[in-house]
Design a protein around this motif. Structure first.
Motif, PDB file in Angstrom:
ATOM      1  N   LEU A   1     -49.499  61.078  41.263  1.00  0.00           N
ATOM      2  CA  LEU A   1     -50.026  61.044  42.307  1.00  0.00           C
ATOM      3  C   LEU A   1     -49.114  61.508  43.234  1.00  0.00           C
ATOM      4  CD1 LEU A   1     -53.060  58.068  42.496  1.00  0.00           C
ATOM      5  CD2 LEU A   1     -53.152  61.192  42.419  1.00  0.00           C
ATOM      6  N   LEU A   2     -48.249  60.787  43.353  1.00  0.00           N
ATOM      7  CA  LEU A   2     -46.724  61.612  43.993  1.00  0.00           C
ATOM      8  C   LEU A   2     -45.599  62.299  43.775  1.00  0.00           C
ATOM      9  CD1 LEU A   2     -45.435  57.748  44.826  1.00  0.00           C
ATOM     10  CD2 LEU A   2     -46.913  59.134  46.267  1.00  0.00           C
ATOM     11  N   GLY A   3     -46.431  63.167  42.504  1.00  0.00           N
ATOM     12  CA  GLY A   3     -45.064  64.065  41.994  1.00  0.00           C
ATOM     13  C   GLY A   3     -46.331  65.202  42.143  1.00  0.00           C
ATOM     14  N   TRP A   4     -48.116  65.099  42.126  1.00  0.00           N
ATOM     15  CA  TRP A   4     -49.066  65.919  42.615  1.00  0.00           C
ATOM     16  C   TRP A   4     -48.830  66.554  44.258  1.00  0.00           C
ATOM     17  CZ3 TRP A   4     -52.665  64.528  46.340  1.00  0.00           C
ATOM     18  CH2 TRP A   4     -53.374  65.608  46.679  1.00  0.00           C
TER      19      TRP A   4
ATOM     20  N   LEU B   1     -41.430  49.538  49.195  1.00  0.00           N
ATOM     21  CA  LEU B   1     -40.225  48.919  48.726  1.00  0.00           C
ATOM     22  C   LEU B   1     -38.881  50.126  49.086  1.00  0.00           C
ATOM     23  CD1 LEU B   1     -41.367  47.726  44.717  1.00  0.00           C
ATOM     24  CD2 LEU B   1     -40.271  46.565  46.671  1.00  0.00           C
ATOM     25  N   CYS B   2     -39.847  51.511  48.669  1.00  0.00           N
ATOM     26  CA  CYS B   2     -39.113  52.485  49.994  1.00  0.00           C
ATOM     27  C   CYS B   2     -38.510  52.244  51.292  1.00  0.00           C
ATOM     28  CB  CYS B   2     -38.981  53.671  48.882  1.00  0.00           C
ATOM     29  SG  CYS B   2     -38.173  54.858  48.848  1.00  0.00           S
ATOM     30  N   MET B   3     -39.592  51.829  51.731  1.00  0.00           N
ATOM     31  CA  MET B   3     -39.166  51.768  53.391  1.00  0.00           C
ATOM     32  C   MET B   3     -37.424  50.782  52.974  1.00  0.00           C
ATOM     33  SD  MET B   3     -43.150  51.182  54.960  1.00  0.00           S
ATOM     34  CE  MET B   3     -42.073  50.368  55.643  1.00  0.00           C
ATOM     35  N   ALA B   4     -38.112  49.756  52.998  1.00  0.00           N
ATOM     36  CA  ALA B   4     -37.060  47.937  52.970  1.00  0.00           C
ATOM     37  C   ALA B   4     -35.530  48.889  51.435  1.00  0.00           C
ATOM     38  CB  ALA B   4     -37.271  47.121  51.661  1.00  0.00           C
ATOM     39  N   ARG B   5     -35.362  49.894  51.098  1.00  0.00           N
ATOM     40  CA  ARG B   5     -34.744  50.522  50.270  1.00  0.00           C
ATOM     41  C   ARG B   5     -33.947  51.111  51.753  1.00  0.00           C
ATOM     42  NH1 ARG B   5     -32.459  51.822  45.462  1.00  0.00           N
ATOM     43  NH2 ARG B   5     -34.401  50.306  44.378  1.00  0.00           N
ATOM     44  N   HIS B   6     -34.297  52.441  52.087  1.00  0.00           N
ATOM     45  CA  HIS B   6     -34.010  53.761  52.993  1.00  0.00           C
ATOM     46  C   HIS B   6     -34.040  52.260  54.520  1.00  0.00           C
ATOM     47  CE1 HIS B   6     -33.168  55.449  49.351  1.00  0.00           C
ATOM     48  NE2 HIS B   6     -34.495  55.050  49.109  1.00  0.00           N
ATOM     49  N   ASP B   7     -34.860  51.920  55.098  1.00  0.00           N
ATOM     50  CA  ASP B   7     -34.768  51.363  56.404  1.00  0.00           C
ATOM     51  C   ASP B   7     -35.124  52.266  57.067  1.00  0.00           C
ATOM     52  OD1 ASP B   7     -34.878  49.285  58.136  1.00  0.00           O
ATOM     53  OD2 ASP B   7     -32.663  50.031  59.620  1.00  0.00           O
ATOM     54  N   VAL B   8     -36.565  53.731  57.025  1.00  0.00           N
ATOM     55  CA  VAL B   8     -37.006  53.655  57.622  1.00  0.00           C
ATOM     56  C   VAL B   8     -39.007  53.549  57.339  1.00  0.00           C
ATOM     57  CG1 VAL B   8     -35.712  55.741  57.543  1.00  0.00           C
ATOM     58  CG2 VAL B   8     -37.984  55.691  55.431  1.00  0.00           C
TER      59      VAL B   8
ATOM     60  N   ALA C   1     -38.635  60.353  46.580  1.00  0.00           N
ATOM     61  CA  ALA C   1     -37.813  59.350  46.527  1.00  0.00           C
ATOM     62  C   ALA C   1     -38.857  57.789  45.939  1.00  0.00           C
ATOM     63  CB  ALA C   1     -36.904  59.473  47.720  1.00  0.00           C
ATOM     64  N   VAL C   2     -40.017  58.500  46.810  1.00  0.00           N
ATOM     65  CA  VAL C   2     -41.202  57.288  46.788  1.00  0.00           C
ATOM     66  C   VAL C   2     -41.677  57.228  45.415  1.00  0.00           C
ATOM     67  CG1 VAL C   2     -43.314  56.467  47.627  1.00  0.00           C
ATOM     68  CG2 VAL C   2     -41.728  56.442  48.999  1.00  0.00           C
ATOM     69  N   ARG C   3     -41.945  58.476  44.827  1.00  0.00           N
ATOM     70  CA  ARG C   3     -42.625  58.560  43.084  1.00  0.00           C
ATOM     71  C   ARG C   3     -42.503  57.608  42.676  1.00  0.00           C
ATOM     72  NH1 ARG C   3     -41.439  64.462  40.915  1.00  0.00           N
ATOM     73  NH2 ARG C   3     -39.566  63.401  41.094  1.00  0.00           N
ATOM     74  N   ASP C   4     -40.584  57.649  42.468  1.00  0.00           N
ATOM     75  CA  ASP C   4     -39.790  56.409  41.242  1.00  0.00           C
ATOM     76  C   ASP C   4     -39.579  55.449  42.022  1.00  0.00           C
ATOM     77  OD1 ASP C   4     -39.589  59.380  39.785  1.00  0.00           O
ATOM     78  OD2 ASP C   4     -38.093  59.479  40.851  1.00  0.00           O
ATOM     79  N   GLU C   5     -39.599  55.026  43.035  1.00  0.00           N
ATOM     80  CA  GLU C   5     -39.159  53.708  43.402  1.00  0.00           C
ATOM     81  C   GLU C   5     -40.357  52.355  42.804  1.00  0.00           C
ATOM     82  OE1 GLU C   5     -37.527  51.400  45.510  1.00  0.00           O
ATOM     83  OE2 GLU C   5     -37.367  53.196  45.622  1.00  0.00           O
ATOM     84  N   LEU C   6     -41.407  52.551  42.407  1.00  0.00           N
ATOM     85  CA  LEU C   6     -42.426  51.416  42.146  1.00  0.00           C
ATOM     86  C   LEU C   6     -41.828  51.398  39.924  1.00  0.00           C
ATOM     87  CD1 LEU C   6     -43.646  49.320  41.594  1.00  0.00           C
ATOM     88  CD2 LEU C   6     -45.792  50.206  42.075  1.00  0.00           C
ATOM     89  N   ALA C   7     -41.378  52.533  39.372  1.00  0.00           N
ATOM     90  CA  ALA C   7     -40.982  52.413  38.458  1.00  0.00           C
ATOM     91  C   ALA C   7     -39.446  52.008  37.934  1.00  0.00           C
ATOM     92  CB  ALA C   7     -41.279  53.875  37.749  1.00  0.00           C
ATOM     93  N   TYR C   8     -38.663  52.238  39.134  1.00  0.00           N
ATOM     94  CA  TYR C   8     -37.703  51.831  38.980  1.00  0.00           C
ATOM     95  C   TYR C   8     -37.781  50.056  39.247  1.00  0.00           C
ATOM     96  CZ  TYR C   8     -32.955  49.151  40.924  1.00  0.00           C
ATOM     97  OH  TYR C   8     -32.080  48.395  41.183  1.00  0.00           O
ATOM     98  N   TRP C   9     -38.781  49.404  39.973  1.00  0.00           N
ATOM     99  CA  TRP C   9     -38.746  47.796  40.235  1.00  0.00           C
ATOM    100  C   TRP C   9     -39.245  47.511  39.091  1.00  0.00           C
ATOM    101  CZ3 TRP C   9     -36.954  44.547  43.647  1.00  0.00           C
ATOM    102  CH2 TRP C   9     -36.379  44.924  45.153  1.00  0.00           C
ATOM    103  N   ILE C  10     -39.860  48.067  38.526  1.00  0.00           N
ATOM    104  CA  ILE C  10     -40.322  47.677  37.229  1.00  0.00           C
ATOM    105  C   ILE C  10     -39.958  47.903  35.929  1.00  0.00           C
ATOM    106  CG2 ILE C  10     -42.669  46.986  38.257  1.00  0.00           C
ATOM    107  CD1 ILE C  10     -43.986  49.687  36.254  1.00  0.00           C
TER     108      ILE C  10
ATOM    109  N   VAL D   1     -48.993  53.057  45.191  1.00  0.00           N
ATOM    110  CA  VAL D   1     -48.611  53.643  45.759  1.00  0.00           C
ATOM    111  C   VAL D   1     -47.947  53.044  47.150  1.00  0.00           C
ATOM    112  CG1 VAL D   1     -48.965  55.677  47.444  1.00  0.00           C
ATOM    113  CG2 VAL D   1     -50.275  55.819  44.820  1.00  0.00           C
ATOM    114  N   ALA D   2     -48.990  51.923  47.680  1.00  0.00           N
ATOM    115  CA  ALA D   2     -48.686  51.797  49.079  1.00  0.00           C
ATOM    116  C   ALA D   2     -47.580  50.689  48.319  1.00  0.00           C
ATOM    117  CB  ALA D   2     -49.571  50.361  49.114  1.00  0.00           C
ATOM    118  N   GLU D   3     -47.435  49.918  46.983  1.00  0.00           N
ATOM    119  CA  GLU D   3     -46.237  48.817  47.149  1.00  0.00           C
ATOM    120  C   GLU D   3     -44.998  49.804  46.836  1.00  0.00           C
ATOM    121  OE1 GLU D   3     -44.238  45.802  46.629  1.00  0.00           O
ATOM    122  OE2 GLU D   3     -45.453  46.306  47.677  1.00  0.00           O
ATOM    123  N   SER D   4     -45.054  51.457  46.132  1.00  0.00           N
ATOM    124  CA  SER D   4     -43.587  51.942  45.768  1.00  0.00           C
ATOM    125  C   SER D   4     -43.307  52.776  47.023  1.00  0.00           C
ATOM    126  CB  SER D   4     -44.603  53.092  45.240  1.00  0.00           C
ATOM    127  OG  SER D   4     -43.849  54.087  44.788  1.00  0.00           O
TER     128      SER D   4
END
Length: 173
Positions: free
Chosen positions: A117-120, A43-50, A59-68, A37-40
């Motif tokens: 977890l992020l979907g929930w 990675l999303c912080m870096a992508r969206h610069d927030v 957006a965070v929910r799917d971020e890690l799946a995108y990378w792997i 969850v933290a890595e997702s």
């Protein structure tokens, strides 16, 4: 420098713990789930610069799946590479334990658990706060513990009174 000397993964690790604790049901590997969850989030912080409180949960929910996810091997980012740098800071060891190899079952399971977890959390945010942004800062409550420790808990209630047609389901108890 962009984070004023703070470590983005560390910034995400504490709120990620709150997400996992709130949604946990005998988690298969708590540390891997929190790390994913933290890595997702990182990675999303870096992508969206927030910063993490302004990250959209969906957006965070799917971020890690995108990378792997499976891609052409020359384009696939490798954890620890220049394209996907390893984090630094106090919790970097947990990242290194999980991401030794990007295609291991542990990483795939952790990414799936993070997505669940992020979907929930996203469903809970939409159900309890319709019309408000579904960002981490709106659904996590900061608690200060004795000794100066900080933790976060999900501050959304059950969706039992919401109409089923809105897609709301009761949160796990």
């Amino acid at each position: 420098m962009a984070h004023e000397g703070r470590h983005p993964f560390t910034d995400c690790r504490i709120p990620a713990s709150g997400v996992v604790v709130s949604g946990a049901d005998d988690d298969w590997n708590f540390d891997h789930a929190v790390t994913a969850v933290a890595e997702s989030m990182r990675l999303c912080m870096a992508r969206h610069d927030v910063e993490w409180p302004d990250l959209d949960i969906d957006a965070v929910r799917d971020e890690l799946a995108y990378w792997i996810g499976p891609r052409f091997p020359a384009e696939a980012p490798v954890p620890g590479s220049a394209a996907w740098p390893a984090p630094t800071g106090p919790y970097a060891d947990s990242w290194h334990r999980l991401f030794r190899e990007a295609d291991t079952d542990a990483v795939l399971l952790a990414a799936a658990r993070a997505e669940e977890l992020l979907g929930w959390l996203f469903t809970a945010a939409v159900c309890d706060h319709p019309g408000f942004p579904s960002v981490f800062g709106c659904v996590l409550k900061e608690l200060r513990l004795p000794g100066g420790r900080v933790c976060f808990l999900v501050a959304v209630g059950n969706c039992l009174d919401q109409a089923p047609e809105r897609g709301c389901e009761p949160l796990p108890r």
